[in-house]
Write a protein that holds these residues in place. Structure first.
Motif, mmCIF file in Angstrom:
data_model
loop_
_atom_site.group_PDB
_atom_site.id
_atom_site.type_symbol
_atom_site.label_atom_id
_atom_site.label_comp_id
_atom_site.label_asym_id
_atom_site.label_seq_id
_atom_site.Cartn_x
_atom_site.Cartn_y
_atom_site.Cartn_z
ATOM 1 N N LEU A 35 28.043 -52.118 -35.393
ATOM 2 C CA LEU A 35 29.463 -51.802 -35.596
ATOM 3 C C LEU A 35 30.332 -52.995 -35.212
ATOM 4 C CD1 LEU A 35 29.494 -48.155 -34.208
ATOM 5 C CD2 LEU A 35 29.611 -48.860 -36.607
ATOM 6 N N LEU A 36 29.964 -53.662 -34.129
ATOM 7 C CA LEU A 36 30.688 -54.877 -33.746
ATOM 8 C C LEU A 36 30.529 -55.957 -34.810
ATOM 9 C CD1 LEU A 36 32.296 -56.559 -31.698
ATOM 10 C CD2 LEU A 36 30.142 -57.079 -30.539
ATOM 11 N N THR B 126 27.714 -61.438 -26.613
ATOM 12 C CA THR B 126 27.582 -62.728 -25.934
ATOM 13 C C THR B 126 27.722 -63.886 -26.916
ATOM 14 O OG1 THR B 126 26.147 -61.752 -24.236
ATOM 15 C CG2 THR B 126 26.063 -64.151 -24.494
ATOM 16 N N LEU B 127 27.057 -63.774 -28.057
ATOM 17 C CA LEU B 127 27.186 -64.825 -29.076
ATOM 18 C C LEU B 127 28.631 -64.964 -29.530
ATOM 19 C CD1 LEU B 127 24.140 -64.580 -31.525
ATOM 20 C CD2 LEU B 127 24.597 -66.294 -29.783
ATOM 21 N N TYR B 128 29.269 -63.856 -29.792
ATOM 22 C CA TYR B 128 30.651 -63.879 -30.279
ATOM 23 C C TYR B 128 31.582 -64.513 -29.247
ATOM 24 C CZ TYR B 128 35.254 -62.298 -31.781
ATOM 25 O OH TYR B 128 36.572 -62.260 -32.150
ATOM 26 N N ASP B 129 31.440 -64.120 -28.015
ATOM 27 C CA ASP B 129 32.367 -64.586 -26.981
ATOM 28 C C ASP B 129 32.218 -66.069 -26.678
ATOM 29 O OD1 ASP B 129 33.495 -62.119 -26.685
ATOM 30 O OD2 ASP B 129 32.335 -61.553 -24.923
ATOM 31 N N ARG B 130 30.986 -66.581 -26.689
ATOM 32 C CA ARG B 130 30.783 -67.911 -26.132
ATOM 33 C C ARG B 130 30.065 -68.907 -27.023
ATOM 34 N NH1 ARG B 130 28.054 -66.788 -20.609
ATOM 35 N NH2 ARG B 130 27.781 -64.683 -21.374
ATOM 36 N N TYR B 131 29.437 -68.473 -28.093
ATOM 37 C CA TYR B 131 28.605 -69.383 -28.877
ATOM 38 C C TYR B 131 29.155 -69.680 -30.270
ATOM 39 C CZ TYR B 131 24.994 -68.908 -25.294
ATOM 40 O OH TYR B 131 24.304 -68.941 -24.112
ATOM 41 N N PHE B 132 29.703 -68.684 -30.928
ATOM 42 C CA PHE B 132 30.177 -68.910 -32.290
ATOM 43 C C PHE B 132 31.333 -69.899 -32.308
ATOM 44 C CE2 PHE B 132 28.785 -64.435 -33.859
ATOM 45 C CZ PHE B 132 27.462 -64.871 -33.883
ATOM 46 N N LEU C 193 29.025 -66.711 -38.508
ATOM 47 C CA LEU C 193 28.309 -65.439 -38.574
ATOM 48 C C LEU C 193 26.914 -65.650 -37.992
ATOM 49 C CD1 LEU C 193 29.430 -64.473 -42.163
ATOM 50 C CD2 LEU C 193 30.040 -63.235 -40.074
ATOM 51 N N PRO C 194 26.244 -64.589 -37.552
ATOM 52 C CA PRO C 194 24.981 -64.778 -36.824
ATOM 53 C C PRO C 194 23.948 -65.642 -37.538
ATOM 54 C CG PRO C 194 25.712 -62.515 -36.624
ATOM 55 C CD PRO C 194 26.660 -63.173 -37.576
ATOM 56 N N GLN C 195 23.651 -65.343 -38.800
ATOM 57 C CA GLN C 195 22.616 -66.118 -39.493
ATOM 58 C C GLN C 195 23.087 -67.525 -39.845
ATOM 59 O OE1 GLN C 195 19.594 -64.819 -39.383
ATOM 60 N NE2 GLN C 195 20.670 -63.118 -38.385
ATOM 61 N N LEU D 15 30.358 -63.327 -18.178
ATOM 62 C CA LEU D 15 31.655 -63.780 -18.663
ATOM 63 C C LEU D 15 32.130 -62.991 -19.879
ATOM 64 C CD1 LEU D 15 31.325 -67.655 -18.254
ATOM 65 C CD2 LEU D 15 32.440 -66.028 -16.741
ATOM 66 N N SER D 16 31.239 -62.205 -20.495
ATOM 67 C CA SER D 16 31.632 -61.389 -21.639
ATOM 68 C C SER D 16 32.103 -60.000 -21.230
ATOM 69 C CB SER D 16 30.455 -61.260 -22.612
ATOM 70 O OG SER D 16 30.183 -62.505 -23.208
#
Length: 957
Positions: free
Chosen positions: A229-230, A305-311, A321-323, A803-804
């Motif tokens: 959903l996120l 976590t990916l959204y907050d700090r990596y993307f 986007l993830p892929q 941190l997320s």
């Protein structure tokens, strides 16, 4: 005809039992296996005979009963089915999932191409009728779900319009596909109750996320639902910025990902976020290699976590986007490869399936304009003012680009030592440590995570007693470092003196300058010589005390403040493959790196990554064939980092290019035990730790020799232990000889063909001076949804803070086993909250489950040490080993840390005690366990891990 084609449609795919809760993720296909996703979300093996049946019935419906006996029809159906299957196999040579609608599209297309227009037309008409019927049923169902709660929403343009309930339903149903015990209707109902007229459209979809995550504590699979959903929100944000489309469902991403990938790279380069070199790749080939269904592997904590700090973001809007993220990282690591598209896809496949994960700096910066991909830096601080502040400046530059730091402060003269230049006395190490502490706070790894540094001091340094008190909350705050980690660099001689109740003498390094570079018997002889000099007054700054008194203070400060950690100088040096090229003066921030350093000449650098053990478990056993493939690719990726890396300081570049060290580790060790039904507190767990690390070590060393054959050996290979045919297992004997047999006991058994590998290493050489190190993996294990590193389960139900935000963590393996026994219900959830995630006090839990799911504080520390000892014999560096004690005492601490030394460990990491982590109990069933905020949720009863001083330290990975 419709009836016959209906049967044919139903035959096109069969229902398959959904995956078990013990592995609550989309299961990876076996190599080459195709699987079918049906409309209800069930997944079944691809079976082309069902396509034959469906088409035959379609011919029957058009041509009548004679069609069944017609050789033409029979041969036509067989050939068309073969072509359809071959098309899917070409599209997905490694296997994958196909939606039922996609199969039916291919059937239509095949019939049309074969000029079977009448059959194709009938087939199309039937599908359209069935689609209308399904839509009508769905609308009736949605009306029932929405009831009187129909609302209008405010779009991004400020205009109001009716909520598109059909899309809402599609998104939620997609999120629940292939997951047991989740209820899409309940999510929609609960969400609709919380909406109001005029609500922002973005808030509607955020409400779905909030609703689903409140259910995680009852059913772990809701973590996957929440993640999906996120993902819908994440897609909307990125795709609009990329101008690809306004919104897209997960099922539409297979077609959209290649477009989004190309648009992302062009936008990233345009705004100087990505290297222009990425645009020179074959983007069509890479875009087509992207597997959209791998988005479904994420847990909520992982994707958040990916959204907050990596993307990567532009003006705070995420454009990755993830892929696309995995492919960007892979391209960055393949940028110097000759066949770089093929290598990028190879790297992408082990990252996006979570078989292996690069460390956080690599994920942050790969493919960017400043690709600082290394995890750890080790430095020496010299004994002069210019050198001290030069080292602090290096700290700032290294931290700026996301590096974790280990500083060796032993050379700096101690308090009261004579300063010839000013004819005064030194203030010692501590005031400078305060400056280093504040620098770490000020320069916080590029604004992405906290700056982190660990200071090391040898146990004979005159300032050691004050060094032990750095983290105390009392005393002169100007001589305290509340944010910096610290570690004791302990020589074997000190622990021998503790064991024999001997004396210990402290010195200032300016009077005993060579002690710092000596170890083993050479250190003992020189140290005893200086002790004699001190007795005769020939050394001015010296202090003698009972070794046991200092040891007690070391352990008491470790218990009281969590620092300094205990690390062992002699095994780090005596077993170092590079002892011919220098001295290991300290470890790193997380105590797993043991590399040579030299002030002003070499800053040691290490590049980290971890193998995901659960991804290599098949039928309860370690799949060594797949493990070898993963390790071989992983070592290549790590070696590539060295050449691609952006080095903030020249001494780091020089060191890394000369020695080329890498650190391959593991994560998910506890999960792998669960898969085998093995308790952490058992000999079987110790044996698995031994065998798993042996296999990783064997394949990693072999991979480095393969790279040496292809690319050449590292510069300082000649003279190394490798060049002498001494592998990590063999180096244990050197430690035994130098320390003495009475002070060490290490298992040296093996199961693999080390003789042939030993010969190959000597003949071909090694590409890397060091190959293995087990890091904490705090963040990357969150991303992949497995247990951290070699850690036991922290708690079976708790709130994790980072941190997320705050996230409910529930042990899915435990839930699965309790469900099997009919024990999983709301009462059990509340019991777990009350008992802080522990099963031990719950009477209805069978003893075998209490043993299997004992948490970190319920496992005797000796089992952690025994498993670590078995791993250490295979590792050329070290491992981040946390130790847990529910009720620490001086006697227990003494026993455990001396056991760690006796079993040949090189380092230890955090000491965690139960008293520091338990929380007050209040209201149990209040639904606030899932709150994401900066503070603990009121009424939460799950143990809450603190933000930095814990086993979840995110500094390295």
């Amino acid at each position: 005809m419709e009836t016959e084609v209906s049967k044919a449609q139903q035959s096109a795919a069969s229902t398959q039992t959904q995956h078990s809760d013990a592995s609550p993720e989309i299961q990876a296909n076996k190599p080459g296996e195709l699987r079918v996703i049906r409309r209800n979300g069930k997944v079944t093996p691809y079976d082309d005979s069902k396509i034959e049946v469906a088409m035959t019935k379609a011919f029957l419906a058009v041509e009548g009963g004679n069609a069944a006996a017609s050789s033409r029809v029979h041969e036509t159906v067989r050939q068309l089915t073969k072509h359809i299957t071959e098309a899917f196999e070409r599209r997905m040579p490694g296997g994958g999932t196909i939606h039922i609608e996609d199969i039916q599209d291919q059937v239509e297309l095949a019939l049309m191409r074969n000029s079977e227009q009448k059959v194709a037309r009938a087939y199309v008409l039937y599908r359209n009728e069935r689609a209308k019927e399904r839509a009508a049923r769905d609308n009736d169902k949605l009306d029932a779900l929405v009831g009187d709660n129909a609302v209008t929403v405010t779009g991004a343009d400020g205009k109001e319009k009716p909520l598109d309930v059909q899309r809402l339903h599609t998104v939620v149903v997609e999120a629940c596909k292939n997951l047991d015990d989740v209820d899409a209707d309940q999510i929609i109902k609960d969400t609709m109750r919380n909406l109001y007229d005029g609500v922002a459209l973005s808030d509607v979809y955020q409400a779905l996320v909030m609703t689903a995550r409140t259910m995680i504590e009852v059913e772990p699979n809701y973590s996957y639902v929440t993640a999906r959903l996120l993902l819908d929100n994440i897609r909307t944000e990125a795709l609009r910025e990329l101008k690809v489309t306004k919104r897209a469902t997960q099922s539409e991403m297979t077609a959209i990902y290649p477009q989004a990938f190309k648009a992302y790279l062009e936008l990233g380069v345009e705004h100087e976020l990505l290297s222009p070199e990425l645009l020179s790749f074959d983007l069509e080939k890479l875009g087509n290699a992207i597997q959209a269904d791998r988005d479904l592997l994420f847990t909520y904590l992982g994707i958040q976590t990916l959204y907050d700090r990596y993307f990567i973001h532009k003006d705070e809007v995420r454009i990755e986007l993830p892929q696309v993220f995995w492919m960007r990282v892979s391209m960055g690591l393949a940028i110097n490869e000759e066949n770089r598209e093929e290598r990028a896809i190879e790297f992408y496949n082990i990252l996006s399936t979570f078989h292996y994960m690069s460390s956080t700096p690599t994920l942050f910066n790969s493919g960017t304009l400043r690709p600082q991909l290394s995890s750890c830096y080790l430095t020496n601080v010299p004994d002069d003012l210019e050198g001290i502040y030069g080292a602090i400046k290096d700290n700032a530059l290294l931290s700026k680009f996301a590096g974790g730091l280990g500083n060796d402060w032993t050379p700096v003269r101690g308090l009261g030592a004579y300063i010839k230049g000013t004819n005064g006395k030194s203030q010692g190490v501590v005031p400078f440590l305060k400056v280093a502490n504040d620098t770490a706070v000020a320069v916080n790894q590029g604004g992405k995570r906290k700056g982190a540094v660990c200071a090391y001091l040898e146990t004979w340094h005159i300032d050691i007693e004050e060094f032990l008190e750095l983290r105390k909350n009392t005393g002169d705050d100007r001589r305290r470092t509340h944010d910096m980690n610290s570690a004791n660099w302990v020589p074997d001689l000190f622990l021998k003196r503790v064991s024999t109740d001997g004396e210990w003498t402290l010195f200032s390094p300016d009077e005993v300058p060579d002690l710092h570079d000596l170890y083993g018997k050479a250190f003992e002889e020189r140290y005893e010589y200086y002790e004699e000099m001190a007795k005769y007054g020939k050394i001015k700054t010296a202090k003698t005390m009972q070794a046991k008194d200092l040891w007690r203070k070391m352990l008491s400060m470790l218990f009281e403040t969590g620092h300094p950690w205990i690390t062992f100088k002699d095994p780090c040096n005596l077993r170092s493959p590079q002892q011919h090229a220098g001295v290991v003066h300290s470890s790193n921030l997380c105590t797993e790196i043991t590399l040579n350093t030299k002030a002003g000449e070499e800053i040691a650098v290490c590049n980290l990554g971890s193998v995901n053990l659960p991804k290599h478990m098949v039928d309860g056993k370690l799949d060594t064939e797949q493990l070898e493939k993963t390790v071989t690719t992983a070592v290549r990726m790590l070696d590539n980092v060295i050449d691609i890396n952006f080095y903030p300081v020249e001494t780091a570049r020089k060191s890394n290019m000369r020695h080329r060290p890498v650190g391959l580790g593991m994560m998910g060790f506890q999960d792998a035990l669960y898969v085998q039904n093995i308790a952490y507190s058992s000999e079987d767990a110790v044996t698995f730790a031994d065998n798993a690390m042996e296999a990783i070590s064997y394949y990693a060393i072999k991979a480095s020799t393969d790279l040496a054959e292809e690319r050449g050996t590292y510069e300082t290979f000649a003279g190394s232990l490798w060049s002498q045919g001494i592998l990590p297992l063999d180096s244990i004997q050197k430690l035994v000889e130098e320390r003495g047999e009475e002070f060490i006991e290490v298992d040296t058994s093996s199961t693999m063909d080390w003789d042939s590998l030993r010969e190959r290493v000597q003949k071909v050489g090694m590409r890397n001076s060091n190959v293995m190190a087990i890091a904490p993996t705090a963040t990357i294990s969150n991303i992949t949804g497995v247990s951290q590193s070699i850690e036991p389960t922290y708690q079976n139900l708790y709130v994790k803070s980072n941190l997320s935000g705050e996230f409910t963590v529930v042990n899915p393996y435990m839930v699965h086993e309790l469900k099997k026994r009919g024990l999983w219900d709301n009462v059990m959830v509340n019991d777990l909250k009350y008992y802080e995630g522990s099963l031990q006090a719950i009477d209805r839990i069978p003893q075998e489950l209490k043993d299997l799911f004992a948490n970190a504080f319920e496992i005797e520390p000796k089992w952690l040490v025994e498993s670590a000892s078995r791993r250490q014999k295979w590792i050329d560096q070290a491992q981040s080993l946390n130790l847990y004690m529910s009720e620490p005492s001086g006697k227990k601490l003494d026993m455990v840390y001396r056991m760690a030394w006796f079993r040949g460990l090189k380092t230890t990491y955090y000491l965690r005690s139960m008293g520091a982590t338990s929380t007050e109990k209040s209201t149990i069933s209040d639904g606030k366990l899932n709150a994401v905020s900066s503070a603990a949720p009121v009424g939460s009863t799950a143990p809450k891990a603190c933000a930095i001083d814990e086993p979840d330290c995110e500094a390295c990975q």
